[in-house]
Scaffold this active site. Structure first.
Site, PDB file in Angstrom:
ATOM      1  N   PRO A  28       0.810  -1.205   0.000  1.00  0.00           N
ATOM      2  CA  PRO A  28       0.000   0.000   0.000  1.00  0.00           C
ATOM      3  C   PRO A  28       0.851   1.266   0.000  1.00  0.00           C
ATOM      4  O   PRO A  28       1.771   1.404   0.796  1.00  0.00           O
ATOM      5  CB  PRO A  28      -0.778  -0.108   1.297  1.00  0.00           C
ATOM      6  CG  PRO A  28      -0.648  -1.527   1.725  1.00  0.00           C
ATOM      7  CD  PRO A  28       0.609  -2.046   1.132  1.00  0.00           C
ATOM      8  N   GLU A  29       0.508   2.157  -0.888  1.00  0.00           N
ATOM      9  CA  GLU A  29       1.101   3.488  -0.883  1.00  0.00           C
ATOM     10  C   GLU A  29       0.010   4.449  -0.409  1.00  0.00           C
ATOM     11  O   GLU A  29      -1.035   4.010   0.057  1.00  0.00           O
ATOM     12  CB  GLU A  29       1.600   3.852  -2.289  1.00  0.00           C
ATOM     13  CG  GLU A  29       2.610   2.828  -2.821  1.00  0.00           C
ATOM     14  CD  GLU A  29       3.138   3.160  -4.203  1.00  0.00           C
ATOM     15  OE1 GLU A  29       3.154   4.342  -4.570  1.00  0.00           O
ATOM     16  OE2 GLU A  29       3.540   2.226  -4.909  1.00  0.00           O
TER      17      GLU A  29
END
Length: 275
Positions: A2-3
């Site tokens: 996840p960014e």
DNA sequence: CGGACAACCTGGCGGC
DNA sequence: TGCCGCCAGGTTGTCC
């Protein structure tokens, strides 16, 4: 992993099931998931505290409790979701941390690679103090970006991955922003023209906002808290598209290594600077 | 400052 | 099918 867009999507999905819920107890089976304090103190302190607000700073999830902040970093494969206690059909062997809530539900932290971390703290600056500007905030302007690029000779791609330079960018959205801006990932940061800086500023925000609008990229492990996939990966210009034709010019997308990270770009749309 | 690289971990995939 | 090596969205610490 996840960014920023994926973390933002998780935060939005957790507010409804969590805000107003009180923690009854804590469970874990992998000590290194709990960064600090030690598990015994963590469990004692969080019991009885109620979720008041859930926000995000960079890729950190910040849950404001009554007297502490519960901080969670998903790293590469972390997932967070709320599920009924007796959800036995949901066989998830990667759950390593769990909070029992007061309504018959649990907040579960699943993480196959075990890189993720949880913290409980009343001093958030010790965790987030070194982070650079939040790219979607009003404080982040073209002038701020220009000032921060001063004197930095690193490849622009490497700099975009530094959380102390700009917070929340990761390997996917760095590649996407550089493609949208027409900038080669290896161009030295301090060689960007004012025009290129303005373009990069705009495309950093556009790429991240698109990721949020599509509710994150479900490549391998990422899922929204409700278990469904995001759509962002269907709209990438370059990430994961090595050998496929550029949607702008048709030239095959190439993959190189920059700062030890796989880097995707179009050699036609993102020409090497002649400087 | 920065660049290279190892660590932390496991799973998926391609190749043979 | 099985085994093997390689790859992976992140971050931190060490060494030069």
């Amino acid at each position: 992993m996840p960014e920023l867009p994926e973390v933002e999507t998780v935060v939005r999905g957790l507010r409804t099931p969590l805000i107003g819920r009180t923690v009854q107890s804590m469970w874990y089976d992998w000590g290194r998931t709990i960064h600090s304090p030690d598990p015994q103190e963590f469990a004692a302190r969080i019991a009885g505290q109620t979720f008041r607000a859930i926000n995000r700073r960079a890729k950190y999830i910040l849950c404001e409790m009554d007297s502490d902040i519960l901080v969670i970093h998903l790293k590469m494969t972390g997932r967070l979701y709320v599920t009924p206690d007796d959800a036995v059909h949901d066989v998830d062997k990667w759950v390593h941390f769990c909070l029992q809530l007061d309504n018959g539900h649990q907040l579960r932290f699943s993480d196959s690679r075990k890189f993720g971390k949880v913290y409980l703290t009343d001093d958030i600056s010790r965790i987030t103090g070194g982070l650079g500007p939040e790219p979607l905030s009003d404080d982040f302007t073209p002038a701020v970006l220009r000032a921060r690029l001063q004197g930095r000779q690193r490849a622009i791609k490497a700099l975009l991955l530094e959380q102390g330079f700009i917070a929340g960018m990761g390997n996917i959205y760095a590649d996407e922003a550089l493609h949208r801006a027409g900038i080669h990932p290896l161009q030295p940061a301090n060689s960007l023209s004012d025009t290129q800086i303005d373009q990069l500023y705009a495309t950093i925000r556009a790429a991240l906002q698109a990721g949020i609008d599509y509710e994150g990229a479900s490549i391998s492990w990422y899922r929204k808290p409700d278990g469904t996939a995001g759509e962002s990966q269907k709209h990438f210009f370059v990430y994961g598209r090595e050998g496929q034709s550029c949607s702008t010019c048709g030239h095959p997308i190439e993959k190189i290594r920059v700062a030890q990270r796989g880097t995707h770009y179009c050699p036609v749309c993102q020409p090497r600077s002649l400087e």
